[in-house]
Motif scaffolding. Sequence first.
Motif, mmCIF file in Angstrom:
data_model
loop_
_atom_site.group_PDB
_atom_site.id
_atom_site.type_symbol
_atom_site.label_atom_id
_atom_site.label_comp_id
_atom_site.label_asym_id
_atom_site.label_seq_id
_atom_site.Cartn_x
_atom_site.Cartn_y
_atom_site.Cartn_z
ATOM 1 N N LEU A 165 0.829 -1.216 0.000
ATOM 2 C CA LEU A 165 0.000 0.000 0.000
ATOM 3 C C LEU A 165 0.859 1.260 0.000
ATOM 4 O O LEU A 165 0.569 2.223 -0.729
ATOM 5 C CB LEU A 165 -0.936 -0.007 1.210
ATOM 6 C CG LEU A 165 -2.118 -0.969 1.115
ATOM 7 C CD1 LEU A 165 -2.819 -1.103 2.469
ATOM 8 C CD2 LEU A 165 -3.122 -0.512 0.063
ATOM 9 N N SER A 166 1.906 1.273 0.797
ATOM 10 C CA SER A 166 2.760 2.465 0.845
ATOM 11 C C SER A 166 3.465 2.668 -0.490
ATOM 12 O O SER A 166 3.603 3.798 -0.968
ATOM 13 C CB SER A 166 3.781 2.355 1.981
ATOM 14 O OG SER A 166 4.636 1.245 1.799
ATOM 15 N N LEU A 167 3.895 1.586 -1.112
ATOM 16 C CA LEU A 167 4.570 1.692 -2.406
ATOM 17 C C LEU A 167 3.631 2.243 -3.478
ATOM 18 O O LEU A 167 4.020 3.104 -4.277
ATOM 19 C CB LEU A 167 5.101 0.321 -2.828
ATOM 20 C CG LEU A 167 5.874 0.279 -4.151
ATOM 21 C CD1 LEU A 167 7.158 1.097 -4.042
ATOM 22 C CD2 LEU A 167 6.186 -1.157 -4.544
ATOM 23 N N LEU A 168 2.402 1.772 -3.492
ATOM 24 C CA LEU A 168 1.427 2.257 -4.466
ATOM 25 C C LEU A 168 1.226 3.760 -4.333
ATOM 26 O O LEU A 168 1.199 4.491 -5.324
ATOM 27 C CB LEU A 168 0.098 1.519 -4.283
ATOM 28 C CG LEU A 168 0.080 0.062 -4.746
ATOM 29 C CD1 LEU A 168 -1.105 -0.673 -4.125
ATOM 30 C CD2 LEU A 168 0.015 -0.032 -6.258
ATOM 31 N N ALA A 212 1.616 5.664 2.631
ATOM 32 C CA ALA A 212 1.450 5.978 1.205
ATOM 33 C C ALA A 212 1.535 7.478 0.969
ATOM 34 O O ALA A 212 1.852 7.923 -0.137
ATOM 35 C CB ALA A 212 0.117 5.439 0.702
ATOM 36 N N ASN A 213 1.223 8.257 2.014
ATOM 37 C CA ASN A 213 1.357 9.720 1.962
ATOM 38 C C ASN A 213 0.622 10.299 0.748
ATOM 39 O O ASN A 213 1.175 11.084 -0.026
ATOM 40 C CB ASN A 213 2.838 10.122 1.925
ATOM 41 C CG ASN A 213 3.046 11.592 2.224
ATOM 42 O OD1 ASN A 213 2.240 12.202 2.934
ATOM 43 N ND2 ASN A 213 4.099 12.170 1.685
ATOM 44 N N THR A 214 -0.632 9.902 0.612
ATOM 45 C CA THR A 214 -1.437 10.380 -0.511
ATOM 46 C C THR A 214 -2.855 10.638 -0.024
ATOM 47 O O THR A 214 -3.174 10.401 1.144
ATOM 48 C CB THR A 214 -1.421 9.345 -1.654
ATOM 49 O OG1 THR A 214 -1.995 9.919 -2.818
ATOM 50 C CG2 THR A 214 -2.173 8.083 -1.274
ATOM 51 N N MET A 272 -3.194 -2.261 7.285
ATOM 52 C CA MET A 272 -3.639 -1.506 6.116
ATOM 53 C C MET A 272 -3.674 -0.012 6.430
ATOM 54 O O MET A 272 -3.312 0.822 5.590
ATOM 55 C CB MET A 272 -5.016 -2.005 5.667
ATOM 56 C CG MET A 272 -5.007 -3.477 5.280
ATOM 57 S SD MET A 272 -6.653 -4.143 4.967
ATOM 58 C CE MET A 272 -6.997 -3.435 3.370
ATOM 59 N N ILE A 273 -4.102 0.325 7.630
ATOM 60 C CA ILE A 273 -4.137 1.732 8.043
ATOM 61 C C ILE A 273 -2.723 2.319 8.019
ATOM 62 O O ILE A 273 -2.499 3.427 7.524
ATOM 63 C CB ILE A 273 -4.761 1.855 9.442
ATOM 64 C CG1 ILE A 273 -6.242 1.443 9.394
ATOM 65 C CG2 ILE A 273 -4.622 3.278 9.981
ATOM 66 C CD1 ILE A 273 -6.891 1.319 10.760
ATOM 67 N N VAL A 274 -1.766 1.571 8.538
ATOM 68 C CA VAL A 274 -0.371 2.030 8.549
ATOM 69 C C VAL A 274 0.153 2.159 7.120
ATOM 70 O O VAL A 274 0.829 3.135 6.768
ATOM 71 C CB VAL A 274 0.508 1.064 9.370
ATOM 72 C CG1 VAL A 274 1.986 1.360 9.158
ATOM 73 C CG2 VAL A 274 0.164 1.159 10.848
ATOM 74 N N PHE A 287 -9.281 4.577 -1.107
ATOM 75 C CA PHE A 287 -10.572 4.486 -0.416
ATOM 76 C C PHE A 287 -10.505 3.262 0.490
ATOM 77 O O PHE A 287 -10.299 2.139 0.021
ATOM 78 C CB PHE A 287 -11.709 4.369 -1.427
ATOM 79 C CG PHE A 287 -11.771 5.516 -2.403
ATOM 80 C CD1 PHE A 287 -12.581 6.618 -2.155
ATOM 81 C CD2 PHE A 287 -10.998 5.507 -3.552
ATOM 82 C CE1 PHE A 287 -12.630 7.679 -3.047
ATOM 83 C CE2 PHE A 287 -11.031 6.568 -4.450
ATOM 84 C CZ PHE A 287 -11.846 7.664 -4.199
ATOM 85 N N SER A 288 -10.676 3.473 1.787
ATOM 86 C CA SER A 288 -10.433 2.425 2.776
ATOM 87 C C SER A 288 -11.654 2.213 3.666
ATOM 88 O O SER A 288 -12.245 3.178 4.168
ATOM 89 C CB SER A 288 -9.225 2.802 3.636
ATOM 90 O OG SER A 288 -9.031 1.896 4.701
#
Length: 564
Positions: free
Chosen positions: A211-214, A240-242, A233-235, A224-225
């Motif tokens: 997720l962070s890489l994406l 992801a910083n987006t 997943m939250i972390v 959208f979570s």
Amino acid sequence: METLARHSVKLCPFMQRASSSAKDVQLLRNFNMRAIAQECPVVGKAMRKRTVGNSGAARTYATASAARVTPDPASDSAVDSVIDHSTQESSFDFEGLFESDIEKKRLDNSYRYFNNINRLAREFPMAHRQLEDDKVTVWCSNDYLALSKNEEIVSVMKKTLDKYGAGSGGTRNIAGHNRHAMKLEAEIAALHKKEGALVFSSCFVANDAVLSLLGQKIKDLVIFSDELNHASMIVGIKHANTTKHIFRHNDLNHLEEMLQMYPKSTPKLIAFESVYSMSGSVSDIAKICDLADKYGALTFLDEVHAVGLYGPHGAGVAEHCDFEAHRLHGISSVKGYKTVMDRVDMITGTLGKSFGTVGGYVAASRKLIDWCRSYAPGFIFTTTLPPAVMAGAAEAIRFQRRHLELRQQQQKHTTYVKEGFEDLGIPVIPNPSHIVPVLIGNAELAKQASDLLMENHRIYVQAINFPTVARGTERLRITPTPGHTDDLSDILLDAVDDVFNRLQLPRVRDWETQGGILGVGEKNFIEEENLWTEEQLRLTNKSLNPNVKDPVIDQLEVSSGILV
């Protein structure tokens, strides 16, 4: 600094006058703002001013550094020198901070106590505590199929340990790439009928890494979570910083409202789980895929609490959605149409629950897996799982694939326990899955209930408190396995009934008088049907396609790197 100087010339009358002289123009070019400031009638006076304390010593100005610097010849050395604070102040009270924060958790009853539980391989589901003759029955393990004790799997792990040793030797890039990693990734890809798979040290790491890489690599990605997504997943989404949006749990109307805010050309990702482990609720994967197609989004599905338990071959809820088609085709891909599992772009799972070992993974297209393998720090810089662990995990996937009865027994035992609690009026948060969440609604009482079960009834069920679940929804989370037979279930039912009586815990009728919560005691609440139908539960291992019995699975090129 040059920009600052130019703005100062525009705004400050002194700077406007000073900048006209050749001397000060040269100072501007050298960005020596300090020297210019000393000439200012206002700032220069303040800089030259000394404030004398009780000791008669001049007060000086400290910088971020505690080291002394060489005084500027153009200024007073007393002003430019730096105070050494190392002997003049006490250190920050780190221990005090730690103690204070821990005390807060004790006061709000969210402090975590770990029980010493040593699960016995030959006496499952029994475990002993500190003393080996102090035995209890474990009712809250995520070893859903008890495969961590399976003799065939343990035998494979022992042989691998003897031949290849305890450790992997390093990261995959250095010394940790081997036949066990390649075989395991091939088994995972075949299980989910994807082109590729990548193994991580845990699914927490897998979710965070992917997720962070994406988010970091895809410009303007919007995530959208689901609001009940796991902490991993939250972390990952945080890293992801987006841009992100949180939609109400399983509320697809709310999700669509958010998706509608962006053009279809904007890159999007929908992150969700199949089975939510603390409530047992299940997502509508097919409808989420419909929304993803409509609005141009990738889908990221966490099947951690579903692999091994759903689908004819244990691939999870996505496989279960097309149960009959996958049963008939066995290990082969379904021909003629795209299944729900085909439509999901990324599936993550764990090796540490139903598959009885440890580790996590992502399964997806060959290109996406190669991309993660090449760019994800959480994969690149982590030591590979030991050979014995990977060999055991691969064997667990193969074993459970051909043993449909494991999933069926687990479901039947879950139903028996849920129906028994219903007869007793014990509040169980309704769901269509294998999770049995007994609602307590109070952190302190949940802990007391867990303690009473342990001390009075030799039953281990961990209390689940904040922040794992919301305050006021604290619960006991019970997870039957194929080994929790009806006689053990009867003992559990009597024990929980006794604890509810002793602590005067609210039963279903009590929650009804309060208006209900989470489906317990709520008027007009419609409970979902169990994912497993009666027809599916009547099938046998012989009902599976023969190609699942001992399939030959080719290794994946992407596991080692794609040659060009």
